[in-house]
Write a protein that holds these residues in place. Structure first.
Motif, PDB file in Angstrom:
ATOM      1  N   LEU A   1      -7.299   5.007  -4.079  1.00 56.57           N
ATOM      2  CA  LEU A   1      -7.075   3.923  -3.127  1.00 56.57           C
ATOM      3  C   LEU A   1      -5.964   3.446  -2.744  1.00 56.57           C
ATOM      4  O   LEU A   1      -6.028   2.578  -1.652  1.00 56.57           O
ATOM      5  CB  LEU A   1      -8.536   3.432  -2.452  1.00 56.57           C
ATOM      6  CG  LEU A   1      -9.525   4.068  -1.661  1.00 56.57           C
ATOM      7  CD1 LEU A   1     -10.561   3.210  -1.894  1.00 56.57           C
ATOM      8  CD2 LEU A   1      -9.446   4.897  -0.505  1.00 56.57           C
TER       9      LEU A   1
ATOM     10  N   TYR B   1      -3.399   3.665  -0.629  1.00 56.19           N
ATOM     11  CA  TYR B   1      -2.982   3.522   1.624  1.00 56.19           C
ATOM     12  C   TYR B   1      -2.563   2.357   1.734  1.00 56.19           C
ATOM     13  O   TYR B   1      -2.835   1.305   0.816  1.00 56.19           O
ATOM     14  CB  TYR B   1      -4.364   4.008   1.120  1.00 56.19           C
ATOM     15  CG  TYR B   1      -4.431   5.490   1.084  1.00 56.19           C
ATOM     16  CD1 TYR B   1      -4.419   5.998   2.589  1.00 56.19           C
ATOM     17  CD2 TYR B   1      -5.297   6.530  -0.104  1.00 56.19           C
ATOM     18  CE1 TYR B   1      -4.417   7.728   2.280  1.00 56.19           C
ATOM     19  CE2 TYR B   1      -5.674   7.484  -0.060  1.00 56.19           C
ATOM     20  CZ  TYR B   1      -5.360   8.077   0.990  1.00 56.19           C
ATOM     21  OH  TYR B   1      -5.633   9.366   1.265  1.00 56.19           O
TER      22      TYR B   1
ATOM     23  N   SER C   1      -4.881  -0.833   1.397  1.00 52.97           N
ATOM     24  CA  SER C   1      -5.724  -2.005   0.691  1.00 52.97           C
ATOM     25  C   SER C   1      -5.180  -2.664  -0.068  1.00 52.97           C
ATOM     26  O   SER C   1      -4.222  -3.020  -0.218  1.00 52.97           O
ATOM     27  CB  SER C   1      -5.136  -0.182  -0.374  1.00 52.97           C
ATOM     28  OG  SER C   1      -4.080  -0.057  -0.996  1.00 52.97           O
TER      29      SER C   1
ATOM     30  N   LEU D   1     -10.146  -2.778   1.381  1.00 54.14           N
ATOM     31  CA  LEU D   1      -9.697  -1.575   2.394  1.00 54.14           C
ATOM     32  C   LEU D   1      -9.280  -2.004   4.090  1.00 54.14           C
ATOM     33  O   LEU D   1     -10.611  -1.860   3.984  1.00 54.14           O
ATOM     34  CB  LEU D   1     -10.382  -0.255   1.518  1.00 54.14           C
ATOM     35  CG  LEU D   1      -9.431   0.835   3.042  1.00 54.14           C
ATOM     36  CD1 LEU D   1      -8.137   0.893   2.225  1.00 54.14           C
ATOM     37  CD2 LEU D   1      -9.964   2.296   2.733  1.00 54.14           C
TER      38      LEU D   1
ATOM     39  N   HIS E   1      -2.536   5.772  10.750  1.00 53.11           N
ATOM     40  CA  HIS E   1      -2.854   7.040   9.385  1.00 53.11           C
ATOM     41  C   HIS E   1      -1.178   7.555   8.882  1.00 53.11           C
ATOM     42  O   HIS E   1      -1.266   8.901   8.472  1.00 53.11           O
ATOM     43  CB  HIS E   1      -3.674   7.818   9.936  1.00 53.11           C
ATOM     44  CG  HIS E   1      -5.468   7.038   9.542  1.00 53.11           C
ATOM     45  ND1 HIS E   1      -6.304   7.308  10.896  1.00 53.11           N
ATOM     46  CD2 HIS E   1      -6.039   6.930   8.853  1.00 53.11           C
ATOM     47  CE1 HIS E   1      -7.268   7.830  10.920  1.00 53.11           C
ATOM     48  NE2 HIS E   1      -7.679   7.202   9.897  1.00 53.11           N
TER      49      HIS E   1
ATOM     50  N   ARG F   1      -9.327   8.673   2.470  1.00 48.80           N
ATOM     51  CA  ARG F   1      -9.870   7.362   2.859  1.00 48.80           C
ATOM     52  C   ARG F   1     -10.867   6.798   2.092  1.00 48.80           C
ATOM     53  O   ARG F   1     -11.424   5.854   1.700  1.00 48.80           O
ATOM     54  CB  ARG F   1      -8.904   5.958   3.904  1.00 48.80           C
ATOM     55  CG  ARG F   1      -7.068   6.297   3.769  1.00 48.80           C
ATOM     56  CD  ARG F   1      -7.628   5.768   5.304  1.00 48.80           C
ATOM     57  NE  ARG F   1      -7.487   4.507   5.326  1.00 48.80           N
ATOM     58  CZ  ARG F   1      -6.866   3.514   5.579  1.00 48.80           C
ATOM     59  NH1 ARG F   1      -6.123   3.177   4.531  1.00 48.80           N
ATOM     60  NH2 ARG F   1      -7.473   2.082   5.495  1.00 48.80           N
TER      61      ARG F   1
ATOM     62  N   GLU G   1     -13.324   6.565   4.280  1.00 47.88           N
ATOM     63  CA  GLU G   1     -13.992   6.421   5.141  1.00 47.88           C
ATOM     64  C   GLU G   1     -15.035   6.511   5.588  1.00 47.88           C
ATOM     65  O   GLU G   1     -15.520   7.683   6.033  1.00 47.88           O
ATOM     66  CB  GLU G   1     -13.171   6.741   6.842  1.00 47.88           C
ATOM     67  CG  GLU G   1     -11.864   6.229   5.856  1.00 47.88           C
ATOM     68  CD  GLU G   1     -10.508   5.556   7.582  1.00 47.88           C
ATOM     69  OE1 GLU G   1      -9.709   4.684   7.464  1.00 47.88           O
ATOM     70  OE2 GLU G   1     -11.389   6.617   8.058  1.00 47.88           O
TER      71      GLU G   1
END
Length: 339
Positions: free
Chosen positions: A20, A23, A26, A44, A271, A300, A302
């Motif tokens: 992560l 990203y 994060s 996150l 994204h 991610r 999610e």
């Protein structure tokens, strides 16, 4: 975080950090030397959301444990204030990475399925209708998945893939860039009306939409043909159509009245890729909406904590809700009562 620090933390935590940390959104907080960190907190945030999900919060045992944990908690809360985040969540799916006794330092109650949450500062959500998250099962069924969630709000819960695909077959523009195509607002409105609802369509353009998602003239002509037919059928069905440059702020009134709005957005700000995508706006308060997003990003990791009842500021949604070149926007409004 250095390779040295990754070697010093438990394997599961190291794997999650490695997955992560690159990203956008994060946040990794540590305390102590790299070769032997005393504590780690990993959070996150979707760049467009006002929410931090606490993915990991672990502190080594010892006399300094509470002090180290309190320092990490305050750093996260300071980051939330700085980034105008006003909701924290911790997911039960991350239980192995969360020291349960430390969550109260963040104001979080004990872990529960699917997640626990706390509102920060002076913000708190007024009583809201429950909108169960339905995650799309394909890359091209965000529109049908959003309709399913809307039906759940309005008294007709359904979470079966059979219905998701049936809705897509009714509302699809047929072709996409690399496979089947998504849905335009007229196809979605017709599908909603066929199930007893009274939709209203807002659009800023008279042109066919989603043409950016095809790479041949044959596909482009097919989409234009299908959408022209959808629009004609929408007019024949007396579904209200308003063609103008509407604002997202206008959706507050029908949502506040208990209805929902399906909004077409570009996923780029969230994204990092230009993709048309449908989401559900189901609660409005102050300068933000609560949103259900049928797409959860696999890389991610999610889940519902990231995509269900997600607070997004109205100004952010105004930026998100444009797609294409030249840019256009669209929404489908469903009032609280079926038609």
């Amino acid at each position: 975080m250095t390779a040295e620090m990754l070697d010093a933390v438990p394997d599961l935590l190291a794997q999650r950090i490695a997955a992560l940390r690159e990203y956008k959104g994060s946040l990794l907080l540590t305390h102590g030397p790299a070769e032997a960190p005393e504590g780690v907190l990993l959070a996150l945030r979707r760049p467009t959301g006002a929410l931090f999900r606490v993915v990991a919060f672990q502190v080594q045992p010892g006399p300094r444990r509470q002090a180290v944990a309190a320092s990490l908690a305050e750093q996260l809360l300071a980051a939330a204030r700085r980034e105008e985040v006003f909701l924290l969540r911790a997911a039960a799916a991350d239980a192995a990475l969360l020291d349960a006794d430390l969550l109260p330092l963040l104001g979080l109650p004990p872990l529960a399925l699917p997640y626990t949450e706390t509102w920060l500062g002076n913000v708190s959500a007024s009583p809201r209708q429950h909108v169960p998250l339905y995650r799309q099962t394909t890359r091209f069924t965000c529109g049908p998945a959003s309709l399913l969630m809307s039906f759940g709000v309005l008294g007709q819960p359904c979470s079966e893939r059979r219905e998701e695909i049936a809705l897509w077959r009714e509302a699809s523009s047929i072709a996409g860039l690399t496979g089947p195509g998504g849905c335009d607002p007229f196809g979605l409105a017709l599908a909603a009306q066929a199930r007893g609802y009274a939709p209203r369509v807002l659009t800023s353009t008279s042109r066919a939409m989603l043409l950016e998602r095809v790479d041949t003239d044959e596909k482009r002509e097919l989409i234009e043909f299908v959408q022209t037919d959808f629009r004609l059928r929408t007019e024949e069905a007396r579904i209200p159509i308003e063609q103008r440059d509407f604002t997202v702020a206008e959706l507050a009134a029908p949502v506040a009245a208990g209805g929902v709005a399906l909004l077409l957005i570009d996923q780029f700000l969230t994204h990092g890729r230009h993709t048309p995508h449908w989401i559900v706006l189901h609660h409005h308060q102050d300068d933000w909406f609560l949103v259900n997003d049928p797409w959860t990003e696999p890389g991610r990791m999610e889940g519902p904590a990231d995509a269900e009842h997600l607070p997004i500021r109205t100004a952010t949604l105004e930026d998100m809700a444009w797609f294409g070149e030249p840019a256009y926007r669209a929404a489908v409004i469903l009032p609280i009562q079926p038609g």
